[in-house]
Design a protein around this motif. Structure first.
Motif, PDB file in Angstrom:
ATOM      1  N   ASN A  12      21.016  15.733  61.128  1.00  0.00           N
ATOM      2  CA  ASN A  12      21.053  14.293  61.396  1.00  0.00           C
ATOM      3  C   ASN A  12      19.751  13.769  61.988  1.00  0.00           C
ATOM      4  O   ASN A  12      19.476  12.577  61.914  1.00  0.00           O
ATOM      5  CB  ASN A  12      22.192  13.964  62.355  1.00  0.00           C
ATOM      6  N   GLY A  66      30.905   9.960  63.007  1.00  0.00           N
ATOM      7  CA  GLY A  66      30.932  11.411  63.155  1.00  0.00           C
ATOM      8  C   GLY A  66      32.265  12.003  62.733  1.00  0.00           C
ATOM      9  O   GLY A  66      32.307  13.030  62.066  1.00  0.00           O
ATOM     10  N   ALA A  81      24.703  19.483  62.283  1.00  0.00           N
ATOM     11  CA  ALA A  81      24.465  18.455  63.305  1.00  0.00           C
ATOM     12  C   ALA A  81      22.969  18.175  63.449  1.00  0.00           C
ATOM     13  O   ALA A  81      22.562  17.017  63.570  1.00  0.00           O
ATOM     14  CB  ALA A  81      25.062  18.893  64.636  1.00  0.00           C
ATOM     15  N   TYR A 129      31.600  19.312  66.018  1.00  0.00           N
ATOM     16  CA  TYR A 129      30.491  18.639  65.339  1.00  0.00           C
ATOM     17  C   TYR A 129      30.129  17.326  66.038  1.00  0.00           C
ATOM     18  O   TYR A 129      28.951  17.047  66.301  1.00  0.00           O
ATOM     19  CB  TYR A 129      30.866  18.374  63.878  1.00  0.00           C
ATOM     20  N   SER A 155      26.600  16.409  67.378  1.00  0.00           N
ATOM     21  CA  SER A 155      25.752  15.512  66.600  1.00  0.00           C
ATOM     22  C   SER A 155      25.540  14.159  67.292  1.00  0.00           C
ATOM     23  O   SER A 155      24.453  13.594  67.193  1.00  0.00           O
ATOM     24  CB  SER A 155      26.319  15.309  65.196  1.00  0.00           C
TER      25      SER A 155
END
Lengths: 280, 292
Positions: free
Chosen positions: B161, B221, B158, B73, B77
């Motif tokens: 965002n 994160g 992700a 992730y 992200s």
């Protein structure tokens, strides 16, 4: 010359197309939420989807507000927000005053210590803090969500206020001292009134932070009647997975207050974010 | 003691006390607890490294699983958020009519409560009747199961965002507006085009801001919790079992407080090491003033 202007014209058009596309993209989820919140259960499932509800079903809102006591959750949330905000504004401004305008041994060391706390992942203090609170307050008490705000009000807020207070001329304090004013009086009657702008920034951030907090209430509040709006909405998701029109009405109710506050204070919000980037 | 010094200590006392009570104290307490078998109900005892050994031995399959999910992730992200918010800041720095309004529109989603974001996206991402699949269908593109499939759940979370990156974008925007206009004018004189300016002025001048957002993005994160907890509860089949969701489950569902403390310290060390690595490799960051 002509070719140059043509290229500029094409560039302007491309810019406006990009900007309009971006705006629509960012508005779409919110539009879709409001649109769905005003539909009947039948209309919402139509394929291809209908863009504008006809007629708008305002009753979804009364239904959402009555199936789950959002009024009570609103008051619960406000209780936490108000007392947290009060503590934050008072204690972060007092501490920032000391770090910005008083000279004492160890000041830089303690300031650096406070700032280092900001880089710490929250998980690493979570469990002992939880166990500690459980030992001293009854379950469902809001004190764990309020009291820490009275102890400095958060490192970032102190940083932001100190940054601003350092810019106020020291001659003001010196003149007041000659006139016989005490340090608390200099804080309350000279520095605080001059720091209105950063105090609004701090309040805005804190309001949004507390209003939007999910993990805090999730850990400390278990009984439904003490839930905050965030917890209430999460419970609502569990109850009404298929009734999207009610879920969207509930989501709208939860996000309207922070959105209004953001729109009113967006200049302060932007300034605060810009300062937070300066840390780097 | 001088009056000023006395008041200095007195007025800073709440923050300093707060740091010891709510940060340093719990930090050390969780380290201590991670060496015990504390689990709320029992009389606990010191067990040394047993919790850590159990985690790293793989006896609890969720540990490596959640670590992998979280790394995956973060790897998606952080670049997605940084690139998209940087491009957005470049766009919103241009002069055009209605610029203030567009900036408000793009930043607004970042203040929407996480629970509300989750609710809205549960609806938009609904595989059968959600808007996103409707749009894909209308364009004759393949639809997706989004958060309901093991392969797409983490990329979907992700990508979400991009909608809530407003504050990162504002930090970039503030940085862009601090770049002195003369640099661009000098490039104009030398005949440098927009691409030249981007790579030789904008990005080098913005490198401290990019660096700051990178560090904050990494720290945040690794701690992602709310979206996964509400939208997927770690599923399907633990494909979105984020580290924080796993930690929460160990602590508050399974009541294994000591294990959760060990997990928290592992997370802390990982984040610390990663931050150090990023700092060590920060030769690309350009600070005005250190010209050699």
């Amino acid at each position: 010359m002509k070719a140059y202007r043509l290229r500029r014209g094409a560039g302007r058009t491309a810019l406006y197309i990009a900007v309009i596309a971006v705006s629509l993209m960012y508005l779409l989820p919110l539009f879709w939420m409001v649109r769905s919140s005003l539909m009947s259960a039948g209309e919402i499932f139509l394929i291809p989807p209908v863009w504008i509800p006809n007629p708008p079903r305002w009753s979804n809102y009364t239904k959402a507000l009555t199936t789950i006591p959002f009024g009570r959750y609103f008051l619960n949330t406000m209780k936490i927000v108000v007392f947290n905000l009060l503590g934050t504004v008072l204690s972060s401004s007092i501490c920032a005053f000391s770090f910005a305008r008083l000279r004492w041994r160890g000041r830089e060391f303690f300031f650096a210590l406070l700032m280092s706390g900001m880089m710490l992942p929250g998980a690493v203090t979570l469990i002992p803090t939880f166990l500690g609170w459980r030992a001293v307050v009854p379950p469902n008490s809001y004190l764990p969500l309020i009291v820490p705000a009275w102890f400095g009000g958060g490192a970032f807020n102190i940083f932001l206020l100190r940054q601003f207070m350092r810019g106020i001329p020291l001659s003001l304090d010196e003149a007041a001292l000659v006139d016989g004013a005490s340090y608390p009086r200099i804080y309350a009657q000279i520095i605080l009134p001059l720091s209105k702008t950063p105090l609004i920034v701090v309040s805005l951030f804190q309001f949004l932070g507390v209003w939007n907090d999910f993990l805090g209430p999730l850990i400390y509040v278990n009984r439904e009647r003490f839930f905050t709006l965030a917890l209430g909405l999460q419970m609502f998701i569990g109850y009404y997975t298929a009734q999207w029109e009610l879920l969207m009405a509930a989501a709208t109710i939860v996000l309207v207050p922070p959105v209004i506050l953001f729109l009113l204070g967006q200049k302060f919000f932007t300034r605060g974010i810009a300062i937070s980037g300066l840390k780097g | 003691m001088r009056k000023e010094e006395a008041y200095g200590y007195l007025m800073a006392a709440p923050a300093i006390l707060g740091f010891f009570i709510f940060t340093l104290g719990p930090l050390l307490a969780s380290l201590w607890l991670s060496f015990t078998d504390y689990s709320v109900t029992n009389v606990y005892k010191f067990v040394g490294l047993a919790n850590y050994k159990r985690l790293f031995s793989g006896a609890d399959p969720f540990f490596y699983k959640s670590l992998g999910v979280t790394l995956y992730y973060v790897a998606l992200s952080v670049p997605i958020t940084i690139v998209s918010s940087f491009l957005m800041a470049l766009l919103l720095k241009q002069k055009f009519k209605g610029r203030g309004l567009v900036r408000v529109i793009v930043t607004m989603p970042s203040i929407v409560p996480a629970v509300a974001v989750a609710t809205i996206f549960l609806w938009l991402l609904n595989p059968d009747i959600g808007l996103f699949n409707e749009i894909l269908r209308a364009l004759h593109l393949p639809t997706s199961q989004f958060i309901y499939s093991e392969t797409t759940v983490v990329p979907t979370l992700a990508m979400m965002n991009i909608w809530t990156m407003g504050s990162t974008m504002l930090i970039f925007l503030a940085g862009l507006e601090n770049i002195p206009e003369q640099y661009y004018e000098a490039a104009d004189v030398d005949g440098g085009g927009p691409i030249y300016k981007l790579f030789h002025i904008t990005i080098p001048m913005m490198s401290p801001t990019i660096f700051f957002n990178l560090i904050m993005g990494l720290i945040n994160g690794f701690q992602t919790f709310t979206q996964a907890y509400i939208m997927t509860e770690g599923g399907p089949n633990n494909a979105s079992l984020f580290y924080s969701v796993y930690l929460y489950r160990e602590a508050f569902t399974n009541q294994r407080m000591a294990v959760a403390c060990a997990l928290a310290w592992v997370l802390f060390v990982i984040v610390l090491l990663l931050t150090l690595v990023v700092f060590r490799t920060s030769g690309w960051v350009y600070y005005e003033g250190d010209r050699q």
